[in-house]
Design an enzyme around this catalytic site. Structure first.
Site, PDB file in Angstrom:
ATOM      1  N   THR A 109       0.963  -1.173  -0.069  1.00 49.70           N
ATOM      2  CA  THR A 109       0.116  -0.002   0.062  1.00 49.70           C
ATOM      3  C   THR A 109       0.803   1.241  -0.057  1.00 49.70           C
ATOM      4  O   THR A 109       1.158   1.611   1.073  1.00 49.70           O
ATOM      5  CB  THR A 109      -1.014  -0.070   1.115  1.00 49.70           C
ATOM      6  OG1 THR A 109      -1.958  -1.189   1.148  1.00 49.70           O
ATOM      7  CG2 THR A 109      -1.916   1.216   1.324  1.00 49.70           C
ATOM      8  N   LYS A 184      -7.061   1.342  -3.591  1.00 51.08           N
ATOM      9  CA  LYS A 184      -6.604   0.789  -2.191  1.00 51.08           C
ATOM     10  C   LYS A 184      -6.686   2.157  -1.316  1.00 51.08           C
ATOM     11  O   LYS A 184      -6.997   2.059  -0.142  1.00 51.08           O
ATOM     12  CB  LYS A 184      -4.994   0.201  -2.061  1.00 51.08           C
ATOM     13  CG  LYS A 184      -4.868   0.132  -0.642  1.00 51.08           C
ATOM     14  CD  LYS A 184      -5.836  -1.080  -0.163  1.00 51.08           C
ATOM     15  CE  LYS A 184      -5.343  -1.287   1.400  1.00 51.08           C
ATOM     16  NZ  LYS A 184      -4.253  -2.208   1.499  1.00 51.08           N
ATOM     17  N   LYS A 252      -0.541   6.677   7.866  1.00 51.76           N
ATOM     18  CA  LYS A 252       0.332   6.474   6.821  1.00 51.76           C
ATOM     19  C   LYS A 252      -0.396   6.539   5.549  1.00 51.76           C
ATOM     20  O   LYS A 252      -0.589   7.456   4.485  1.00 51.76           O
ATOM     21  CB  LYS A 252       1.348   5.340   6.764  1.00 51.76           C
ATOM     22  CG  LYS A 252       2.104   5.599   5.348  1.00 51.76           C
ATOM     23  CD  LYS A 252       1.636   4.460   4.384  1.00 51.76           C
ATOM     24  CE  LYS A 252       1.713   2.974   4.849  1.00 51.76           C
ATOM     25  NZ  LYS A 252       1.326   2.260   3.720  1.00 51.76           N
TER      26      LYS A 252
END
Length: 297
Positions: A109, A184, A252
């Site tokens: 990711t 994502k 993040k």
């Protein structure tokens, strides 16, 4: 002339897989490939993490460069953009091997920008690149029930789709390089919103003398019932904040989404909330946001 857009189909059982990144998700995913009969070699910075897979039949490589030389397809599952730079562009990184005709599938990711950058660099060496992050956590990784969203060229995707299908219940090509990462980040943004919202609703109910287990029973038997609420609700009831999805990772991801244009009210609120919580709760599960919200009143 060599056409970088065409990869030669091989008998699936003879395709050599290289795997980089043996974290909570990487280990069960790589293990599923081994169980399916594919030859798998692994590389991980912490060599002790390789032992479990070596005992199950995997081979090892001393560096990403060595791994790609002995593999047809290399799958990367690491934590962030910085780790991707190291894996691809480090002294013994994937691209230092100067191989050609390889397919690299980045299941991390990370940002769409770094996928577009790595795609160009791979293409310059006549290699192929797909970004293919996953939706799902450790349980889904173990049972090969992940949802895999892919960015890249369609014919490259079709040539490795059978490999991806051994890892998930759904694989879907959603666009060109970086599109899988964008999808994502959208999914994880929603996870951030929902986790924050669930926590706030639980705290509101508690403030009004509703037992948490009663409130969750109501939710889990109504229109909003879902596996995520059941799982995270149980975690709250059991005071279990062992990380299935680190809070520092959702922070993040919200930051990456913010950098790519997530500038909505919920986006800003969730980013700021998880930013504050990450300072002390980053190594706990993301549902630990409820502890931060409860203590920050």
């Amino acid at each position: 002339m060599h056409d970088r857009n065409i990869t030669q189909r091989k008998n699936m059982s003879t395709i050599k897989i290289g795997w980089i990144g043996l974290g909570k998700m990487g280990v069960p995913m790589a293990e599923n490939l081994i169980k399916s009969g594919l030859p798998v070699s692994v590389y991980n910075r912490n060599k002790a993490k390789e032992e479990e897979l070596l005992a199950k039949g995997a081979q090892t490589a001393p560096s990403p460069a060595a791994l790609i030389e002995q593999s047809d397809v290399v799958i990367v599952m690491v934590s962030d953009d910085r780790a991707i730079h190291a894996v691809f562009l480090g002294e013994d990184g994937l691209l230092s091997a100067k191989t050609s005709g390889k397919t690299i599938i980045n299941m991390s990711t990370v940002s769409s920008a770094i996928s577009r950058e790595m795609s160009i660099l791979c293409s310059n060496q006549n290699n192929h690149y797909l970004d293919a992050p996953v939706s799902g956590s450790v349980k889904q990784a173990e049972s090969a029930q992940l949802v895999i969203m892919v960015g890249g060229e369609e014919n490259v995707y079709e040539n490795v789709k059978e490999i991806l299908e051994k890892l998930g219940k759904l694989t879907l090509l959603v666009g060109g390089a970086g599109a899988g990462n964008a999808a994502k980040l959208a999914v994880n943004s929603m996870i951030g919103f929902y986790t924050q919202g669930l926590s706030e609703a639980i705290l509101f109910a508690k403030k009004n003398d509703i037992k948490i287990d009663d409130f969750l029973t109501i939710i889990n038997n109504g229109a909003l019932a879902n596996v995520y609420t059941k799982t995270k609700g149980d975690a709250i009831l059991n005071n279990n904040f062992e990380p299935a999805f680190y809070l520092k990772h959702i922070y993040k991801d919200l930051g990456l989404a913010r950098d790519q244009g997530l500038d909505t009210p919920l986006g800003e609120a969730a980013y700021e909330s998880f930013r504050q919580a990450e300072k002390t709760l980053g190594d706990e599960d993301l549902i630990a946001i409820i502890k931060h919200l409860d203590s920050s009143k």
